[in-house]
Design an enzyme around this catalytic site. Structure first.
Site, PDB file in Angstrom:
ATOM      1  N   GLY A  82       0.873  -1.175   0.133  1.00  0.00           N
ATOM      2  CA  GLY A  82       0.092   0.025   0.295  1.00  0.00           C
ATOM      3  C   GLY A  82       0.747   1.191   0.066  1.00  0.00           C
ATOM      4  O   GLY A  82       1.991   1.219   0.471  1.00  0.00           O
ATOM      5  N   GLN A 101       3.189   9.884   1.370  1.00  0.00           N
ATOM      6  CA  GLN A 101       4.286   9.334   1.251  1.00  0.00           C
ATOM      7  C   GLN A 101       5.321   9.578   0.036  1.00  0.00           C
ATOM      8  O   GLN A 101       6.477   9.286   0.010  1.00  0.00           O
ATOM      9  CB  GLN A 101       4.266   8.003   1.356  1.00  0.00           C
ATOM     10  CG  GLN A 101       3.616   7.174   2.565  1.00  0.00           C
ATOM     11  CD  GLN A 101       3.395   5.755   2.610  1.00  0.00           C
ATOM     12  OE1 GLN A 101       2.488   5.316   2.341  1.00  0.00           O
ATOM     13  NE2 GLN A 101       4.377   5.095   3.136  1.00  0.00           N
ATOM     14  N   CYS A 104       5.996  -0.435   6.991  1.00  0.00           N
ATOM     15  CA  CYS A 104       5.529   0.855   6.123  1.00  0.00           C
ATOM     16  C   CYS A 104       6.767   1.340   5.260  1.00  0.00           C
ATOM     17  O   CYS A 104       7.796   1.185   5.678  1.00  0.00           O
ATOM     18  CB  CYS A 104       5.087   1.849   7.211  1.00  0.00           C
ATOM     19  SG  CYS A 104       4.832   3.549   6.420  1.00  0.00           S
ATOM     20  N   LEU A 105       6.393   1.564   4.034  1.00  0.00           N
ATOM     21  CA  LEU A 105       7.481   1.838   3.202  1.00  0.00           C
ATOM     22  C   LEU A 105       8.387   3.176   3.731  1.00  0.00           C
ATOM     23  O   LEU A 105       9.601   3.344   3.360  1.00  0.00           O
ATOM     24  CB  LEU A 105       7.070   2.175   1.848  1.00  0.00           C
ATOM     25  CG  LEU A 105       6.598   0.849   1.118  1.00  0.00           C
ATOM     26  CD1 LEU A 105       5.655   1.071  -0.270  1.00  0.00           C
ATOM     27  CD2 LEU A 105       7.550  -0.095   0.857  1.00  0.00           C
ATOM     28  N   HIS A 122      -4.174   1.522   7.850  1.00  0.00           N
ATOM     29  CA  HIS A 122      -2.899   1.861   7.594  1.00  0.00           C
ATOM     30  C   HIS A 122      -2.817   2.989   6.891  1.00  0.00           C
ATOM     31  O   HIS A 122      -2.509   3.974   7.163  1.00  0.00           O
ATOM     32  CB  HIS A 122      -1.958   0.779   7.345  1.00  0.00           C
ATOM     33  CG  HIS A 122      -0.743   1.139   7.196  1.00  0.00           C
ATOM     34  ND1 HIS A 122       0.609   0.721   8.001  1.00  0.00           N
ATOM     35  CD2 HIS A 122       0.000   2.038   6.403  1.00  0.00           C
ATOM     36  CE1 HIS A 122       1.739   1.223   7.583  1.00  0.00           C
ATOM     37  NE2 HIS A 122       1.537   1.970   6.641  1.00  0.00           N
ATOM     38  N   GLU A 123      -3.405   2.808   5.461  1.00  0.00           N
ATOM     39  CA  GLU A 123      -3.272   3.769   4.544  1.00  0.00           C
ATOM     40  C   GLU A 123      -4.324   4.999   4.941  1.00  0.00           C
ATOM     41  O   GLU A 123      -3.671   6.109   4.776  1.00  0.00           O
ATOM     42  CB  GLU A 123      -3.591   3.341   3.289  1.00  0.00           C
ATOM     43  CG  GLU A 123      -2.594   2.095   2.751  1.00  0.00           C
ATOM     44  CD  GLU A 123      -1.286   2.483   2.852  1.00  0.00           C
ATOM     45  OE1 GLU A 123      -0.864   3.710   2.766  1.00  0.00           O
ATOM     46  OE2 GLU A 123      -0.423   1.363   2.999  1.00  0.00           O
ATOM     47  N   HIS A 134      -2.472   7.088   7.228  1.00  0.00           N
ATOM     48  CA  HIS A 134      -1.434   8.192   6.559  1.00  0.00           C
ATOM     49  C   HIS A 134      -2.033   9.535   6.336  1.00  0.00           C
ATOM     50  O   HIS A 134      -1.414  10.386   6.465  1.00  0.00           O
ATOM     51  CB  HIS A 134      -1.127   7.517   5.365  1.00  0.00           C
ATOM     52  CG  HIS A 134       0.467   6.566   5.493  1.00  0.00           C
ATOM     53  ND1 HIS A 134       1.586   6.953   6.235  1.00  0.00           N
ATOM     54  CD2 HIS A 134       0.490   5.353   5.407  1.00  0.00           C
ATOM     55  CE1 HIS A 134       2.480   6.208   6.106  1.00  0.00           C
ATOM     56  NE2 HIS A 134       1.746   5.062   5.690  1.00  0.00           N
TER      57      HIS A 134
HETATM   58 NI    NI Z   1       2.669   3.246   5.281  1.00  0.00          NI
END
Ligand code: NI
Length: 186
Positions: free
Chosen positions: A46, A51, A88-89, A130-131, A134
């Site tokens: 995701g 991000q 998480c990226l 999670h997204e 963000h």
């Molecule tokens: Ni993330």
């Protein structure tokens, strides 16, 4: 296709609430494509617009071999919870057990401005939570149990990516008070 640079924890864009999308135009469709390309390249499950430095309420996912995207989401969550590791990226190589609701119903729009509803359980539900977080400037480390959060913060402070970002003046100073770490940057 256009792969964008992924912002790491410490970048203020990650802790700032994103704005509602108003124009469902070509620019938005390019953003969804860039997010998708960047997520697949990473690879990740995701990715949210902040991000890649875009403060808009848009995210994409790649779960169970299905790509999706959602704009201006609102979530309804089950009371039943699930356990599982999450990463998480924006936090390379950091993974912790993160409690989440077992099921989520997300309502929002697709890139053409049509209303859509996405229902998921287990990993998809986790990704939707999670997204969406963000977009509110909330990160998965905010959801950890206190002990795990301490360990995560230590691991982050010691990580190569965090120190590199700090040296480049791109990371905020990390302190132990959640209010200081996760407060808005004015
Ligand atoms: Ni993330």
């Amino acid at each position: 296709m256009s792969i964008q640079e992924i912002r790491f924890f410490g970048d203020p864009v990650l802790t700032t609430p994103a704005s509602l999308v108003v124009d469902f135009d070509k620019e938005l469709r390019v953003l969804v494509q860039d997010l998708t390309d960047t997520m697949i390249d990473a690879p990740g499950a995701g990715l949210a617009a902040p991000q890649i430095g875009v403060p808009l309420r848009v995210f994409v996912w790649d779960v169970d071999e299905a790509l999706g995207h959602l704009i201006n989401p609102t979530l309804t969550l089950s009371e039943e919870m699930q356990d599982g590791e999450e990463g998480c990226l924006s936090f390379p190589e950091i993974r912790y057990q993160t409690p989440r609701a077992m099921r989520a119903v997300a309502k929002g729009f697709n890139m053409h401005g049509e209303p859509i509803t996405v229902e998921g359980s287990e990993f998809l539900a986790r990704a939707l939570q999670h997204e969406t977080d963000h977009l509110d400037g909330i990160l998965f480390i905010d959801k950890l149990l206190p002990e795990d959060r301490k360990l995560a913060m230590k691991e982050i402070r010691e990580s190569e990516w965090f120190n590199l970002a700090s040296e480049q003046g791109r990371a905020i100073q990390v302190k132990d008070s959640p209010h200081t770490i996760f407060g808005r940057i004015s």
